[in-house]
Design an enzyme around this catalytic site. Structure first.
Site, PDB file in Angstrom:
ATOM      1  N   LEU A 128       4.986  -9.604 -22.180  1.00 23.52           N
ATOM      2  CA  LEU A 128       3.790  -9.597 -23.020  1.00 23.52           C
ATOM      3  C   LEU A 128       4.125 -10.183 -24.375  1.00 23.52           C
ATOM      4  CD1 LEU A 128       3.120  -7.497 -20.732  1.00 23.52           C
ATOM      5  CD2 LEU A 128       1.563  -6.453 -22.376  1.00 23.52           C
ATOM      6  N   ASP A 129       3.448 -11.268 -24.698  1.00 26.30           N
ATOM      7  CA  ASP A 129       3.721 -12.024 -25.912  1.00 26.30           C
ATOM      8  C   ASP A 129       3.208 -11.295 -27.154  1.00 26.30           C
ATOM      9  OD1 ASP A 129       4.329 -14.674 -27.319  1.00 26.30           O
ATOM     10  OD2 ASP A 129       2.187 -14.462 -27.733  1.00 26.30           O
ATOM     11  N   ALA A 130       3.999 -11.327 -28.227  1.00 24.23           N
ATOM     12  CA  ALA A 130       3.597 -10.881 -29.569  1.00 24.23           C
ATOM     13  C   ALA A 130       2.825  -9.570 -29.547  1.00 24.23           C
ATOM     14  CB  ALA A 130       2.794 -11.976 -30.267  1.00 24.23           C
TER      15      ALA A 130
ATOM     16  N   GLU B 112       7.514  -8.543 -26.342  1.00 22.68           N
ATOM     17  CA  GLU B 112       7.969  -9.174 -27.576  1.00 22.68           C
ATOM     18  C   GLU B 112       7.340  -8.368 -28.708  1.00 22.68           C
ATOM     19  OE1 GLU B 112       7.886 -13.386 -30.058  1.00 22.68           O
ATOM     20  OE2 GLU B 112       6.224 -12.861 -28.723  1.00 22.68           O
TER      21      GLU B 112
ATOM     22  N   ASP C  35      16.773  -9.737 -33.171  1.00 22.93           N
ATOM     23  CA  ASP C  35      17.937  -9.495 -34.026  1.00 22.93           C
ATOM     24  C   ASP C  35      19.184 -10.159 -33.459  1.00 22.93           C
ATOM     25  OD1 ASP C  35      16.521  -8.039 -35.858  1.00 22.93           O
ATOM     26  OD2 ASP C  35      17.239  -6.080 -35.206  1.00 22.93           O
TER      27      ASP C  35
ATOM     28  N   HIS D 165      19.418 -12.809 -31.627  1.00 25.55           N
ATOM     29  CA  HIS D 165      19.366 -14.252 -31.864  1.00 25.55           C
ATOM     30  C   HIS D 165      19.633 -14.581 -33.317  1.00 25.55           C
ATOM     31  CE1 HIS D 165      17.261 -17.841 -33.321  1.00 25.55           C
ATOM     32  NE2 HIS D 165      17.713 -18.404 -32.209  1.00 25.55           N
TER      33      HIS D 165
ATOM     34  N   HIS E  11      12.100 -20.359 -26.259  1.00 26.04           N
ATOM     35  CA  HIS E  11      11.061 -21.341 -26.621  1.00 26.04           C
ATOM     36  C   HIS E  11      10.649 -21.208 -28.083  1.00 26.04           C
ATOM     37  CE1 HIS E  11       8.379 -17.857 -26.016  1.00 26.04           C
ATOM     38  NE2 HIS E  11       7.565 -18.490 -26.844  1.00 26.04           N
ATOM     39  N   ASP E  12      10.546 -19.957 -28.578  1.00 22.45           N
ATOM     40  CA  ASP E  12      10.128 -19.746 -29.956  1.00 22.45           C
ATOM     41  C   ASP E  12      11.154 -20.278 -30.946  1.00 22.45           C
ATOM     42  OD1 ASP E  12       7.593 -18.663 -30.276  1.00 22.45           O
ATOM     43  OD2 ASP E  12       8.249 -16.644 -29.772  1.00 22.45           O
TER      44      ASP E  12
ATOM     45  N   ILE F   4      13.466 -22.368 -30.728  1.00 20.18           N
ATOM     46  CA  ILE F   4      13.642 -23.822 -30.749  1.00 20.18           C
ATOM     47  C   ILE F   4      12.333 -24.487 -31.166  1.00 20.18           C
ATOM     48  CG2 ILE F   4      14.326 -25.867 -29.440  1.00 20.18           C
ATOM     49  CD1 ILE F   4      15.785 -24.016 -27.486  1.00 20.18           C
TER      50      ILE F   4
END
Length: 620
Positions: free
Chosen positions: A277-279, A311, A331, A333, A401-402, A404
């Protein structure tokens, strides 16, 4: 609205019976030659279904006049749209928001789909336990559509990946999009292939032992192709705003049902093994996230493995304690990105000091920020204590994806970090007990960028997106140089998409990198994967300017020790204090094993050791 939810203060589910609605929405085949069309349109005065050739039939308002429905002679493959006259007297020809497929885009005709037409070959697939996940995130469009992804599955399985995560496939405007502008949530993007081709991809993956997860966007709609405001403005909550405009009103039973049915649709009809689930932090109504997880768990209890990922930039643990298997750990990343690239601008500023200590905490406890003040977030506290969670609750990554695509020029780490350090970081990623994720092309060292790309046909919208992209970076010091700012790729240019396609040219460097990743994955399969349940951290600390070690007790009682030096300087640490008993050396890269005797860990080195359960008493 920023929420930092504690478990004892979590929102309650509003209703437990929303799924008991008897009639589904959309176009459903009742029997051969008969289809029921049904639309939720609370702001509609009248609704017609429009068939090919201009044939129209008025839908009948149901009790309450919010739903309109009609049974007609039609069959699978039939094209249709709705003509809706709203209560303001305006008429529009619109696609079905519950469309299961589009003929040629989000503004065109919807298609009647027979969900039983595809014959599954791997019907006994029950999925894999969550801790076995080794995820490769992929963009279907950049890899040649559903068939292109399908063709690469055998190679990914041979390398050791156990799961792929598809970036969003919900229909978006145009033929190409990085995925987060979807407007028809039930319709797989037509330019990627047919719904049955998507099912064949998943079917093949299951035959190879690969789980398939889907990234879904439930926090907003894209800027083009969403007609809900015309006939169902109640779908949105005007008193709450998001970066994309009015928030979605999940307190409306029909809206909650729309997304719940969508989640079940992907999991049931397409046999996806889980959802990301995004954002979630951008969803003001956090009870929705608990509602949907509870319904999914109820539906699939005992049937097969279904996994939910979130996310959530707030570093909240509430979802992880209530139905979600794991959360993307940004964190992990950010701290590694600072170490690998030296970049400290933007949100990386929060990781610029005590960087190695923060990496150690990440390895042992999950989140770096567990309530500490975040300077980047206006000196507000961020996060909740996470050390009590299982290590598999955290998905860690060097790239996605985010991280980059949100860069102005979409650079991968291969263009930003020294190769020896990146090699060590990959070992840290794949040999720690957390759930690892890699981004397509990372498995062979792809150097192509991954840009933000769109395909808006409206010139005004295309220009707004282009200028908005440039404005997004205008505050960064390096983009005060006008010539550099003007070089930011135009998202709507086809070249931006073409440049984002990763290519395995089978160069010696790419072959060597693939062999390195394959070797690390083999080690994970042989020595970690069977024992990651009940794994817990023992100790972890930084040493030297760019070195860190961590120890974990695996589920079988064995002790895993992982020490890495990401820097060009030797790091001093007496590792013999950690590895006190007979140990199996799993990986000795850069002659790191010498540190057990000399106390000096060479530059760019990795040591992974496994002590048998009998040595457990030495670490009490």
């Amino acid at each position: 609205m920023t929420l930092y939810l504690q478990a004892d203060a979590m929102p309650k589910a509003r209703r437990q019976d929303t799924h008991m609605r008897l009639l589904p929405a959309g176009a459903h085949i009742l029997e051969p030659g008969k289809v029921r069309f049904r639309l939720w349109a609370p702001n509609a005065e009248k609704v017609w279904v429009v068939l090919p050739g201009g044939e129209e039939h008025a839908l009948v308002a149901e009790a309450g006049a919010s739903w309109f429905s009609l049974e007609l002679a039609a069959d699978a493959g039939a094209q249709y749209r709705y003509r809706v006259r709203n209560k303001q007297g305006q008429e529009l020809l619109v696609p079905d928001p519950w469309s299961r497929a589009q003929a040629d885009g989000v503004h065109g005709s919807s298609l009647v789909i027979d969900p039983q037409a595809y014959l599954w070959r791997n019907q006994d697939w029950a999925g894999r336990p969550w801790h076995e996940s080794i995820i490769l995130e992929v963009h279907a469009g950049a890899l040649g559509g559903y068939q292109g992804v399908r063709a690469q599955l055998p190679q990914w399985a041979a390398m050791g990946f156990t799961a792929i995560e598809l970036m969003p496939v919900a229909s978006f405007p145009g033929n190409r999009n990085w995925g987060y502008d979807g407007v028809l949530q039930f319709a797989p993007q037509y330019s990627y292939g047919s719904p049955d081709e998507l099912k064949a991809l998943i079917d093949d993956a299951h035959g190879l032992g690969i789980s398939v997860y889907l990234d879904v966007v439930y926090n907003h709609f894209g800027p083009d192709g969403n007609y809900l405001h015309h006939y169902a403005p109640q779908f949105f909550c005007h008193q709450h705003q998001t970066p994309w405009g009015d928030a979605i009103d999940f307190a409306q039973p029909e809206v909650l049902e729309f997304y719940t049915e969508n989640a079940l649709y992907w999991l049931e009809e397409f046999q996806f093994d889980g959802l990301r689930l995004d954002a979630c932090h951008a969803i003001w109504d956090q009870a929705f996230l608990l509602d949907i997880a509870a319904r999914i768990r109820q539906e699939f209890d005992g049937r097969r493995h279904i996994h939910l990922m979130a996310e959530n930039d707030h570093n909240s643990v509430t979802l992880l304690q209530n139905g979600y298997d794991a959360q993307w750990n940004d964190d992990s990343h950010h701290v590694l990105h600072v170490l690998l690239t030296g970049e400290t601008g933007g949100y990386y500023a929060d990781y610029a000091e005590h960087t190695m200590d923060k990496l150690a905490r990440c390895l042992g406890e999950g989140f770096v920020y567990q309530g500490e003040i975040s300077a980047h977030r206006h000196n507000q506290p961020r996060g909740e204590p996470s050390s009590g969670l299982t290590l598999s609750s955290f998905i860690i990554f060097l790239q996605n994806h985010d991280q980059i695509g949100n860069r102005a020029f979409g650079e991968r780490l291969a263009a930003l970090a020294p190769e020896p350090a990146l090699k060590v970081a990959s070992a840290l990623l794949l040999l720690s007990p957390h759930v690892p994720l890699m981004f397509m092309g990372e498995e062979y060292g792809a150097t192509e960028p991954f840009l933000y790309f769109t395909n808006h046909e409206d010139p005004a919208l295309a220009n707004a997106v282009r200028e908005g992209r440039r404005a997004e970076f205008a505050t960064f010091p390096q983009f005060q140089d006008t010539s550099l700012a003007e070089r930011i790729p135009d998202p709507n240019a086809e070249a931006s998409f073409e440049q984002s396609i990763p290519h395995d040219h089978q160069t010696p460097a790419q072959i060597a990198w693939r062999e390195w990743i394959s070797h690390l994955l083999q080690l994970r399969h042989l020595h970690l994967l069977p024992h990651l349940e009940q794994c817990r951290a023992l100790r972890y600390a930084a040493f030297g300017p760019a070195a860190v070690y961590a120890q974990w007790q695996l589920g079988n009682g064995a002790i895993l020790t992982l020490a890495v030096n990401l820097g060009a300087e030797t790091a001093g640490k007496h590792l013999d204090e950690l590895v006190s008993g007979p140990a199996q050396v799993l990986l000795n890269h850069g002659n790191a094993h010498a540190a057990l005797a000399t106390g000096e860990m060479p530059a760019y080195s990795v040591l992974a050791c496994l002590e048998p359960p009998l040595a457990l008493a030495d670490h009490a």
